[in-house]
Design a protein around this motif. Structure first.
Motif, PDB file in Angstrom:
ATOM      1  N   MET A   1       0.826  -1.234  -0.180  1.00  0.00           N
ATOM      2  CA  MET A   1       0.024  -0.076  -0.042  1.00  0.00           C
ATOM      3  C   MET A   1       0.814   1.138   0.129  1.00  0.00           C
ATOM      4  O   MET A   1       1.881   1.288   0.711  1.00  0.00           O
ATOM      5  N   LEU A   2       0.508   2.214  -0.934  1.00  0.00           N
ATOM      6  CA  LEU A   2       1.198   3.608  -0.900  1.00  0.00           C
ATOM      7  C   LEU A   2       0.214   4.675  -0.513  1.00  0.00           C
ATOM      8  O   LEU A   2      -0.870   4.418  -1.006  1.00  0.00           O
ATOM      9  N   ILE A   3       0.932   5.823  -0.342  1.00  0.00           N
ATOM     10  CA  ILE A   3       0.025   7.048  -0.165  1.00  0.00           C
ATOM     11  C   ILE A   3       0.677   8.066  -0.892  1.00  0.00           C
ATOM     12  O   ILE A   3       1.836   8.481  -0.738  1.00  0.00           O
ATOM     13  N   ASP A   4      -0.132   8.735  -1.939  1.00  0.00           N
ATOM     14  CA  ASP A   4       0.433  10.118  -2.507  1.00  0.00           C
ATOM     15  C   ASP A   4       0.057  11.091  -1.762  1.00  0.00           C
ATOM     16  O   ASP A   4      -0.906  11.535  -1.636  1.00  0.00           O
ATOM     17  N   THR A   5       1.046  11.543  -0.862  1.00  0.00           N
ATOM     18  CA  THR A   5       0.870  12.720  -0.085  1.00  0.00           C
ATOM     19  C   THR A   5       0.797  13.909  -0.602  1.00  0.00           C
ATOM     20  O   THR A   5       0.294  15.081   0.123  1.00  0.00           O
ATOM     21  N   HIS A   6       1.036  14.141  -1.970  1.00  0.00           N
ATOM     22  CA  HIS A   6       0.836  15.321  -2.590  1.00  0.00           C
ATOM     23  C   HIS A   6       0.426  15.350  -4.030  1.00  0.00           C
ATOM     24  O   HIS A   6       1.591  15.029  -4.677  1.00  0.00           O
ATOM     25  N   CYS A   7      -0.645  15.690  -4.348  1.00  0.00           N
ATOM     26  CA  CYS A   7      -1.054  15.495  -5.982  1.00  0.00           C
ATOM     27  C   CYS A   7      -1.982  16.446  -6.335  1.00  0.00           C
ATOM     28  O   CYS A   7      -3.077  16.356  -5.408  1.00  0.00           O
ATOM     29  N   HIS A   8      -1.700  17.199  -7.359  1.00  0.00           N
ATOM     30  CA  HIS A   8      -2.613  18.316  -7.786  1.00  0.00           C
ATOM     31  C   HIS A   8      -3.767  17.606  -8.810  1.00  0.00           C
ATOM     32  O   HIS A   8      -3.804  17.930  -9.967  1.00  0.00           O
ATOM     33  N   LEU A   9      -4.588  16.604  -8.224  1.00  0.00           N
ATOM     34  CA  LEU A   9      -5.382  15.932  -9.144  1.00  0.00           C
ATOM     35  C   LEU A   9      -6.653  16.903  -9.637  1.00  0.00           C
ATOM     36  O   LEU A   9      -7.192  16.431 -10.431  1.00  0.00           O
ATOM     37  N   ASP A  10      -6.679  18.062  -9.124  1.00  0.00           N
ATOM     38  CA  ASP A  10      -7.638  19.087  -9.733  1.00  0.00           C
ATOM     39  C   ASP A  10      -7.175  19.876 -10.707  1.00  0.00           C
ATOM     40  O   ASP A  10      -7.864  20.740 -11.164  1.00  0.00           O
ATOM     41  N   ALA A  11      -5.864  19.581 -11.179  1.00  0.00           N
ATOM     42  CA  ALA A  11      -5.209  20.465 -12.304  1.00  0.00           C
ATOM     43  C   ALA A  11      -6.174  20.200 -13.448  1.00  0.00           C
ATOM     44  O   ALA A  11      -6.758  19.035 -13.750  1.00  0.00           O
ATOM     45  N   GLY A  29      -0.996  -0.014  -6.785  1.00  0.00           N
ATOM     46  CA  GLY A  29      -1.038   0.109  -5.159  1.00  0.00           C
ATOM     47  C   GLY A  29      -1.069   1.340  -4.415  1.00  0.00           C
ATOM     48  O   GLY A  29      -0.696   1.544  -3.215  1.00  0.00           O
ATOM     49  N   VAL A  30      -1.531   2.378  -4.894  1.00  0.00           N
ATOM     50  CA  VAL A  30      -1.897   3.624  -4.220  1.00  0.00           C
ATOM     51  C   VAL A  30      -3.261   3.629  -3.651  1.00  0.00           C
ATOM     52  O   VAL A  30      -4.332   3.653  -4.375  1.00  0.00           O
ATOM     53  N   ARG A  31      -3.339   3.707  -2.275  1.00  0.00           N
ATOM     54  CA  ARG A  31      -4.579   3.439  -1.439  1.00  0.00           C
ATOM     55  C   ARG A  31      -5.316   4.922  -1.244  1.00  0.00           C
ATOM     56  O   ARG A  31      -6.326   4.958  -1.422  1.00  0.00           O
ATOM     57  N   HIS A  32      -4.406   5.894  -1.136  1.00  0.00           N
ATOM     58  CA  HIS A  32      -4.888   7.204  -0.800  1.00  0.00           C
ATOM     59  C   HIS A  32      -4.050   8.283  -1.648  1.00  0.00           C
ATOM     60  O   HIS A  32      -2.846   8.345  -1.847  1.00  0.00           O
ATOM     61  N   ILE A  33      -4.732   9.415  -1.929  1.00  0.00           N
ATOM     62  CA  ILE A  33      -4.191  10.703  -2.517  1.00  0.00           C
ATOM     63  C   ILE A  33      -4.696  11.735  -1.929  1.00  0.00           C
ATOM     64  O   ILE A  33      -5.780  12.002  -2.143  1.00  0.00           O
ATOM     65  N   GLU A 232       2.430   6.857 -11.043  1.00  0.00           N
ATOM     66  CA  GLU A 232       4.025   6.793 -11.102  1.00  0.00           C
ATOM     67  C   GLU A 232       4.505   6.617  -9.758  1.00  0.00           C
ATOM     68  O   GLU A 232       5.707   6.082  -9.427  1.00  0.00           O
ATOM     69  N   LEU A 233       3.691   6.651  -8.569  1.00  0.00           N
ATOM     70  CA  LEU A 233       4.224   6.416  -7.246  1.00  0.00           C
ATOM     71  C   LEU A 233       4.729   5.170  -7.045  1.00  0.00           C
ATOM     72  O   LEU A 233       5.701   5.123  -6.256  1.00  0.00           O
ATOM     73  N   GLY A 234       4.266   3.996  -7.650  1.00  0.00           N
ATOM     74  CA  GLY A 234       4.860   2.489  -7.233  1.00  0.00           C
ATOM     75  C   GLY A 234       6.523   2.682  -7.797  1.00  0.00           C
ATOM     76  O   GLY A 234       7.349   2.078  -7.299  1.00  0.00           O
ATOM     77  N   ALA A 235       6.596   3.194  -9.132  1.00  0.00           N
ATOM     78  CA  ALA A 235       7.877   3.382  -9.511  1.00  0.00           C
ATOM     79  C   ALA A 235       9.022   4.274  -8.811  1.00  0.00           C
ATOM     80  O   ALA A 235      10.149   3.856  -8.734  1.00  0.00           O
ATOM     81  N   ILE A 236       8.364   5.391  -8.325  1.00  0.00           N
ATOM     82  CA  ILE A 236       9.231   6.097  -7.550  1.00  0.00           C
ATOM     83  C   ILE A 236       9.405   5.554  -6.154  1.00  0.00           C
ATOM     84  O   ILE A 236      10.739   5.607  -5.778  1.00  0.00           O
ATOM     85  N   ALA A 237       8.645   4.658  -5.510  1.00  0.00           N
ATOM     86  CA  ALA A 237       9.083   3.804  -4.385  1.00  0.00           C
ATOM     87  C   ALA A 237      10.196   2.927  -4.664  1.00  0.00           C
ATOM     88  O   ALA A 237      11.098   2.688  -3.678  1.00  0.00           O
ATOM     89  N   GLN A 238      10.167   2.356  -5.824  1.00  0.00           N
ATOM     90  CA  GLN A 238      11.222   1.301  -6.221  1.00  0.00           C
ATOM     91  C   GLN A 238      12.569   2.173  -6.259  1.00  0.00           C
ATOM     92  O   GLN A 238      13.400   1.765  -5.819  1.00  0.00           O
ATOM     93  N   VAL A 239      12.333   3.268  -6.742  1.00  0.00           N
ATOM     94  CA  VAL A 239      13.616   4.229  -6.938  1.00  0.00           C
ATOM     95  C   VAL A 239      14.313   4.519  -5.208  1.00  0.00           C
ATOM     96  O   VAL A 239      15.505   4.192  -5.093  1.00  0.00           O
ATOM     97  N   LEU A 240      13.365   4.748  -4.431  1.00  0.00           N
ATOM     98  CA  LEU A 240      13.748   4.974  -3.268  1.00  0.00           C
ATOM     99  C   LEU A 240      14.226   3.741  -2.490  1.00  0.00           C
ATOM    100  O   LEU A 240      15.282   3.641  -1.829  1.00  0.00           O
ATOM    101  N   ALA A 241      13.682   2.497  -2.815  1.00  0.00           N
ATOM    102  CA  ALA A 241      14.202   1.187  -2.480  1.00  0.00           C
ATOM    103  C   ALA A 241      15.476   0.783  -3.001  1.00  0.00           C
ATOM    104  O   ALA A 241      16.513   0.311  -2.232  1.00  0.00           O
TER     105      ALA A 241
END
Length: 277
Positions: A1-11, A29-33, A232-241
């Motif tokens: 489970m991932l959380i996108d803590t900052h996303c301008h989905l209203d763009a 895998g993103v559970r909350h935005i 894209e958050l899952g791939a960003i998480a993989q970079v951090l890993a």
């Protein structure tokens, strides 16, 4: 489970495909935005969007880039909106707020004073309503910290963090998590990647800032359809890993736990979603 803590989905670029974007994120895998407002003009939109999908939550605030046109009446409206929205469990923070000393037009003495006034006023609202803040911190870390120390009960997330190790530690000491996203995926972003590696994982959260700050593998300038998305958050998480040489499952678990810790109302909303799923 991932959380996108900052996303301008209203763009504007997202408005005709919100359901598709949320579904793509969920499949990755993103559970909350978390959708932060940036000006009084989009308060209603982010609130409405959050009612349409269980994954979405929101924050209300006035971004420093919108301060030049903002008025005292906007702050009054923000206060009234927050008061009205407090019963809504999807309201999780005040944001996006902060200071921007990168844009030349915002660095005149007059604009620095106005930015600071809007920033501090919103910190006072955060204290009053016991809400965390989502901070815009661009070339303004020390000034941001100066005012945070005046409001020690206020915590939250320093979004798109790009300060020094010492500044990072000061935010952490004040109870803040640091947001890492697309910028971390560029090999030339040596300072950000070093921080992502050296800081304790318990203080890091993940974000996309979509449609902005896209990861290295997207080229929106050459390919307009390659704009950043919450999926894209899952791939960003993989970079951090990879940077930390840790299993990506550890990154998922700990960044999610940290996001729920610094955004307590999101933790409550998540629990409600779990109970009714």
């Amino acid at each position: 489970m991932l959380i996108d803590t900052h996303c301008h989905l209203d763009a504007e670029i997202f408005l005709e495909s919100t359901a598709e974007l949320v579904a793509q994120a969920r499949a990755n895998g993103v559970r909350h935005i978390v959708i932060p407002a940036v000006t009084h003009a989009n308060f209603s939109l982010v609130q409405h969007m959050a009612t349409q999908h269980v994954e979405l939550v929101y924050a209300l605030g006035i971004h420093p880039l919108y301060v030049p046109e903002a008025t005292e009446a906007d702050l009054v409206e923000l206060e009234q909106r927050l008061e009205q929205a407090m019963p809504d469990p999807r309201l999780v923070a005040i944001g996006e707020i902060g200071l921007d000393f990168f844009v030349p037009e915002l660095t005149t003495p007059e604009m620095v004073e106005k930015q600071t006034y809007f920033y501090e006023t919103q910190l006072k609202l955060a204290r009053r309503f016991d809400l965390p803040v989502l901070l815009h911190v661009r070339r303004s870390q020390d000034h941001i910290l100066k005012y945070l120390r005046r409001y020690p009960t206020v915590s939250g997330i320093a979004h798109a963090f790009n300060g020094s190790h010492q500044q990072a530690q000061q935010f952490i000491d004040l109870g803040f998590a640091l947001g890492f996203g697309g910028a971390m995926t560029f090999t030339r972003a040596k300072q950000i990647r070093r921080l992502a590696t050296e800081l304790d994982l318990t203080h890091l959260v993940l974000e996309t800032d979509a449609p902005d700050i896209g990861p290295a593998w997207l080229d929106a300038k050459r390919h307009p359809d390659q704009y950043n998305r919450p999926s894209e958050l899952g791939a960003i998480a993989q970079v951090l890993a990879d940077l930390r040489q840790q299993p990506v499952s550890v990154i998922h678990a700990q960044t999610t736990a940290t996001a729920l810790r610094v955004l307590p109302r999101l933790a409550h909303w998540h629990q409600q979603c779990q109970t009714h799923s």
